[in-house]
Design a protein around this motif. Structure first.
Motif, PDB file in Angstrom:
ATOM      1  N   PRO A  16     -16.362  30.559   1.277  1.00  0.00           N
ATOM      2  CA  PRO A  16     -16.001  30.324   2.676  1.00  0.00           C
ATOM      3  C   PRO A  16     -14.738  31.094   3.005  1.00  0.00           C
ATOM      4  O   PRO A  16     -13.864  31.276   2.150  1.00  0.00           O
ATOM      5  CB  PRO A  16     -15.732  28.805   2.720  1.00  0.00           C
ATOM      6  N   GLN A  34     -13.044  21.767  12.709  1.00  0.00           N
ATOM      7  CA  GLN A  34     -13.870  21.553  13.875  1.00  0.00           C
ATOM      8  C   GLN A  34     -13.111  20.679  14.854  1.00  0.00           C
ATOM      9  O   GLN A  34     -12.287  19.865  14.480  1.00  0.00           O
ATOM     10  CB  GLN A  34     -15.189  20.873  13.479  1.00  0.00           C
ATOM     11  N   ASP A 271     -21.008  20.392   5.279  1.00  0.00           N
ATOM     12  CA  ASP A 271     -19.937  21.133   5.948  1.00  0.00           C
ATOM     13  C   ASP A 271     -18.576  20.540   5.610  1.00  0.00           C
ATOM     14  O   ASP A 271     -17.592  21.256   5.421  1.00  0.00           O
ATOM     15  CB  ASP A 271     -20.147  21.124   7.465  1.00  0.00           C
ATOM     16  N   GLU A 272     -18.524  19.204   5.531  1.00  0.00           N
ATOM     17  CA  GLU A 272     -17.270  18.538   5.172  1.00  0.00           C
ATOM     18  C   GLU A 272     -16.818  18.940   3.779  1.00  0.00           C
ATOM     19  O   GLU A 272     -15.622  19.125   3.517  1.00  0.00           O
ATOM     20  CB  GLU A 272     -17.447  17.023   5.236  1.00  0.00           C
ATOM     21  N   LYS A 275     -15.165  22.138   3.948  1.00  0.00           N
ATOM     22  CA  LYS A 275     -13.842  21.961   4.544  1.00  0.00           C
ATOM     23  C   LYS A 275     -12.817  21.535   3.490  1.00  0.00           C
ATOM     24  O   LYS A 275     -11.678  22.034   3.472  1.00  0.00           O
ATOM     25  CB  LYS A 275     -13.922  20.910   5.653  1.00  0.00           C
ATOM     26  N   ILE A 313     -23.372  26.125  -0.670  1.00  0.00           N
ATOM     27  CA  ILE A 313     -22.290  25.654   0.200  1.00  0.00           C
ATOM     28  C   ILE A 313     -20.919  25.837  -0.432  1.00  0.00           C
ATOM     29  O   ILE A 313     -19.987  26.356   0.189  1.00  0.00           O
ATOM     30  CB  ILE A 313     -22.503  24.167   0.563  1.00  0.00           C
TER      31      ILE A 313
END
Length: 376
Positions: A16, A34, A271-272, A275, A313
């Motif tokens: 990422p 976000q 997604d978390e 993050k 991911i």
């Protein structure tokens, strides 16, 4: 070695994008990824000071502290003998079978039903069949010896113990779905690293379940290891950020961060997870140093799909396969090794802390296969 057993490299997954580096960053200075995200430091972190109180027996191993390599502990064969893989092969070869195509057909069926996977099982058996037709095997015993060699060779490629002395703190981010044994594995790892002489700090990043936070605190108390948490529904990235700050300021050797057990189909939760990894890099661009995925050995081929999704991911760097002493069929370890080539760091062979063992390819294969024909 058969050609098909060559290590298949893991897919290259771009990391990422990193947030802009800052020379000094506090929890208050980190912006949410976000708009809907909560501020990364909504509350003061709760520092759990280890106590001498005895944890509930049902939550953790109630046995007294002992070295990881405790003498007299059950052998790999004793722990793995009940697996579907071991029982199937023991039954097959204990009959002193005739070396023919029927034996290989039975072997293929046994491998498939033990979660090795159709493609892998078929490739292995066909390679053995060609050698049999060339009269390279004197008898079924010779075939068994070759099977042992080939399975061991495959797992040797992923036998890479975790080395935590390369960074300080060495940050381990643990991931996995609900029920895989992730939080319990963290507790056992804390015990192992502590017994090896490392200072350890735990981050209760599974804020989705209050029970997970409490369970991790119990492990911390049992192992005399501090746990940093903010309670249920706190921002997981904030918890991990605070823990990493604390680990850096204290000179802690190993930081192990828990995360919410999430299904690989839940995009928002995945997604978390990304993050959390990005927030770590605000303090240490190289963190996490290990993304350790915990897999339930009883889930069979579904574990392959789980690893594929998590790897895309967050970039999984190591695996822990748990519950291999119970109803697990045992073959999924071979499927994972062939599909991804990711290091298998540990396997769970029982309930106690000392049953989380560094993966040993030869010991694992020897525990699954009969010692010789006519012996289970």
């Amino acid at each position: 070695m058969f050609k098909f057993w060559k290590k298949k490299p893991a897919e290259s997954t771009p990391q990422p994008p990193l947030d802009a580096p800052a020379p000094e960053v506090s929890a208050d200075a980190v912006l949410p990824v976000q708009e809907a995200d909560a501020h990364l430091a909504p509350a003061e972190p709760h520092y759990v000071v280890p106590s001498t109180e005895v944890a509930p027996a049902e939550a953790v191993d109630s046995s007294p502290a002992q070295p990881v390599a405790a003498p007299g502990k059950p052998s790999w064969r004793e722990r793995l003998s009940g697996s579907g893989f071991a029982r199937g092969l023991s039954s097959l070869f204990s009959r002193n079978p005739k070396l023919d195509d029927a034996l290989l057909d039975e072997l293929e069926t046994t491998l498939i039903t033990a979660d090795v996977g159709v493609e892998a099982s078929t490739a292995l058996v066909e390679a053995l069949r060609k050698r049999m037709h060339k009269r390279e095997f004197a008898d079924a015993s010779a075939l068994l010896a070759t099977l042992r060699q080939e399975l061991t060779a495959l797992l040797k490629l992923v036998q890479k113990p975790l080395e935590v002395s390369t960074h300080q703190p060495f940050v381990v981010l643990t991931v996995g779905i609900n029920g895989a044994g992730k939080t319990t594995t963290i507790g056992k790892l804390a015990r192992r690293f502590r017994d090896e002489g490392h200072s350890v700090l735990l981050a209760a990043g599974d804020t989705f379940r209050a029970a997970a936070v409490e369970q991790l605190k119990t492990w911390g108390e049992r192992n005399q290891v501090q746990v940093i948490s903010q309670g249920q529904d706190a921002d997981a990235a904030s918890v991990v950020f605070d823990a990493l700050q604390a680990a850096r300021s204290r000179g802690t050797g190993v930081l192990i961060a828990d995360t919410a057990g999430r299904l690989h189909t839940q995009g928002g939760l995945m997604d978390e997870l990304g993050k959390i990894a990005r927030v770590m890099k605000k303090l240490d661009v190289s963190a996490p140093h290990e993304v350790l995925m915990v897999i339930d050995g009883t889930t069979g081929q579904n574990a392959v799909n789980q690893v594929r999704q998590f790897h895309q991911i967050v970039g999984v760097t190591g695996l822990v396969v748990t519950k291999l002493d119970g109803t697990a069929k045992g073959g999924v370890v071979f499927a994972l090794a062939r599909e991804f080539g990711l290091p298998i760091r540990f396997v769970g062979l029982g309930e106690t802390a000392t049953d989380l063992r560094v993966f040993d390819a030869e010991a694992y294969v020897d525990g699954l296969l009969p010692a010789s024909l006519g012996h289970a």
